[in-house]
Motif scaffolding. Sequence first.
Motif, PDB file in Angstrom:
ATOM      1  N   GLY A 209      26.005  35.480  32.700  1.00 57.33           N
ATOM      2  CA  GLY A 209      26.538  36.331  34.154  1.00 57.33           C
ATOM      3  C   GLY A 209      26.107  37.632  33.581  1.00 57.33           C
ATOM      4  O   GLY A 209      25.791  38.169  34.075  1.00 57.33           O
ATOM      5  N   LYS A 213      24.376  40.669  35.404  1.00 57.98           N
ATOM      6  CA  LYS A 213      24.990  41.817  35.532  1.00 57.98           C
ATOM      7  C   LYS A 213      22.940  42.780  35.110  1.00 57.98           C
ATOM      8  O   LYS A 213      23.134  43.583  35.641  1.00 57.98           O
ATOM      9  CB  LYS A 213      25.914  41.949  33.969  1.00 57.98           C
ATOM     10  CG  LYS A 213      26.244  43.226  33.839  1.00 57.98           C
ATOM     11  CD  LYS A 213      26.508  43.874  35.532  1.00 57.98           C
ATOM     12  CE  LYS A 213      27.003  45.428  35.559  1.00 57.98           C
ATOM     13  NZ  LYS A 213      27.092  46.023  37.545  1.00 57.98           N
ATOM     14  N   ALA A 234      36.045  33.085  36.679  1.00 58.56           N
ATOM     15  CA  ALA A 234      34.132  33.103  36.270  1.00 58.56           C
ATOM     16  C   ALA A 234      33.935  34.056  37.695  1.00 58.56           C
ATOM     17  O   ALA A 234      33.087  34.562  37.508  1.00 58.56           O
ATOM     18  CB  ALA A 234      33.372  32.041  36.000  1.00 58.56           C
ATOM     19  N   LYS A 237      35.213  37.461  36.873  1.00 60.03           N
ATOM     20  CA  LYS A 237      34.254  37.939  36.205  1.00 60.03           C
ATOM     21  C   LYS A 237      33.119  38.514  36.559  1.00 60.03           C
ATOM     22  O   LYS A 237      32.740  40.290  37.027  1.00 60.03           O
ATOM     23  CB  LYS A 237      33.795  37.553  34.645  1.00 60.03           C
ATOM     24  CG  LYS A 237      32.897  38.083  34.474  1.00 60.03           C
ATOM     25  CD  LYS A 237      32.529  39.223  33.867  1.00 60.03           C
ATOM     26  CE  LYS A 237      34.603  39.607  32.044  1.00 60.03           C
ATOM     27  NZ  LYS A 237      34.317  40.290  31.280  1.00 60.03           N
ATOM     28  N   VAL A 238      32.871  37.785  37.846  1.00 57.06           N
ATOM     29  CA  VAL A 238      31.701  38.665  38.568  1.00 57.06           C
ATOM     30  C   VAL A 238      32.147  39.753  39.695  1.00 57.06           C
ATOM     31  O   VAL A 238      30.929  40.478  39.852  1.00 57.06           O
ATOM     32  CB  VAL A 238      30.855  36.954  39.394  1.00 57.06           C
ATOM     33  CG1 VAL A 238      30.578  37.992  40.515  1.00 57.06           C
ATOM     34  CG2 VAL A 238      30.653  35.923  38.802  1.00 57.06           C
ATOM     35  N   TYR A 241      31.730  42.609  37.264  1.00 58.05           N
ATOM     36  CA  TYR A 241      30.499  43.054  37.475  1.00 58.05           C
ATOM     37  C   TYR A 241      30.143  43.731  38.771  1.00 58.05           C
ATOM     38  O   TYR A 241      28.430  44.143  38.816  1.00 58.05           O
ATOM     39  CB  TYR A 241      29.246  41.762  36.578  1.00 58.05           C
ATOM     40  CG  TYR A 241      30.049  41.234  35.753  1.00 58.05           C
ATOM     41  CD1 TYR A 241      30.041  42.677  34.348  1.00 58.05           C
ATOM     42  CD2 TYR A 241      29.290  39.645  35.249  1.00 58.05           C
ATOM     43  CE1 TYR A 241      30.318  41.655  33.372  1.00 58.05           C
ATOM     44  CE2 TYR A 241      29.455  39.971  34.226  1.00 58.05           C
ATOM     45  CZ  TYR A 241      29.802  40.638  32.155  1.00 58.05           C
ATOM     46  OH  TYR A 241      30.025  40.538  31.492  1.00 58.05           O
ATOM     47  N   VAL A 247      26.452  36.918  43.685  1.00 63.74           N
ATOM     48  CA  VAL A 247      26.482  35.551  42.888  1.00 63.74           C
ATOM     49  C   VAL A 247      27.834  34.892  43.855  1.00 63.74           C
ATOM     50  O   VAL A 247      28.909  34.666  44.170  1.00 63.74           O
ATOM     51  CB  VAL A 247      26.727  35.917  41.838  1.00 63.74           C
ATOM     52  CG1 VAL A 247      27.235  34.295  40.876  1.00 63.74           C
ATOM     53  CG2 VAL A 247      25.822  36.264  40.603  1.00 63.74           C
TER      54      VAL A 247
END
Length: 367
Positions: A209, A213, A234, A237-238, A241, A247
């Motif tokens: 990840g 980024k 996850a 977090k994506v 970012y 993604v």
Amino acid sequence: MTIVMLQRLIDPNTMHVLVATPGTDQGGIDRVMASLRSQLTLDADERLHVRFAATRGPGHIATSPFYLGAFIARMTALKAAGRLDVVHINLASVGSTYRKLVIAACCRALGIPYVIHLHGADYREFWQGASAGLSRRIRAMFAGAARIIVLGRVWAEFVAGQAPEAADRIVVLPNASARPALPHRGGGDKVHILFLGRIGERKGVPQLGEALKRMEHLPGWRATIAGDGEVEAARAKVAEYGLSDRVDLPGWVGPEGVAELIATADILVLPSFAENLPVSVIEGMAAGLAVVATPVGAVEDIVTDGETGLLVPPGDVDALTDALTRTVTDAALRHRLGEAARRFHRQRLDLEPYAKAMQDVWVGATR
């Protein structure tokens, strides 16, 4: 007259094998065994009768004793009927080991030769960190095996060091995969980076990840991170970012979904901290994808850096970012790595020779 003699009179030319699988239908072991089963069906050898049975089963772990009990009952009944020559035990760490210790002990008590097939990515840490009593039991299980299959040289050395009395029965047999079910077409106008596996720290997803980024400024790519595990974390977090539009995290996907993802991918990435020999890398190689991975477990047995893929140190986000950037921006590099990986798969990791090698192991276990 003994049961074995009676079996040979009833069915003198047929070998009967019972394969112990997890039966969760999600892990790499189950994928390999499903492919093996399909290939054996295609081969249609009347001299070989192979049965597959779950020892853990799908669903909650609390149901696993029922699957284990059913497996042992079936094994005992087949032995009594003279329809069992060898038991094939797929082995990983923790719960898998506890279940397989019971199966191996039953095999020894019933006089059934058994093959251990070691798959666990963290088996070194598990065995070396086990209590003295558990370690002795594991060693006895390996020592009693007629054959021990490992997936690479590093694992052969490990098992020989832990159970030296079994060293002459170790067979190195890498995992294999079928050729792609769908024709490869790639990602089209955007290079498609694909991760397949359990989402979490061991597979290096946080580092992946972060690398993506850092590639935010780079045009012309998209990524899919597919698998079970820490999916929601996850996804969060994506989103943090700002990569949600590039993604995709679909969660766990079945065989048909995996085939479609591989067909539309250009790069297979697996930045793991620990592996045995990952099936996703082999499947990516089969489709001619450019592989970016870490040199852990037996990965270096099949991926040569700069030839059949790119290898980066585990946890090294700079190196991972650089490797992904190179494969995204350099179409000639992607093509060269992918074609070399495809050739290696056809020569060393294809399913037909794998099935024949497995049959040789089973025959050797009964001698």
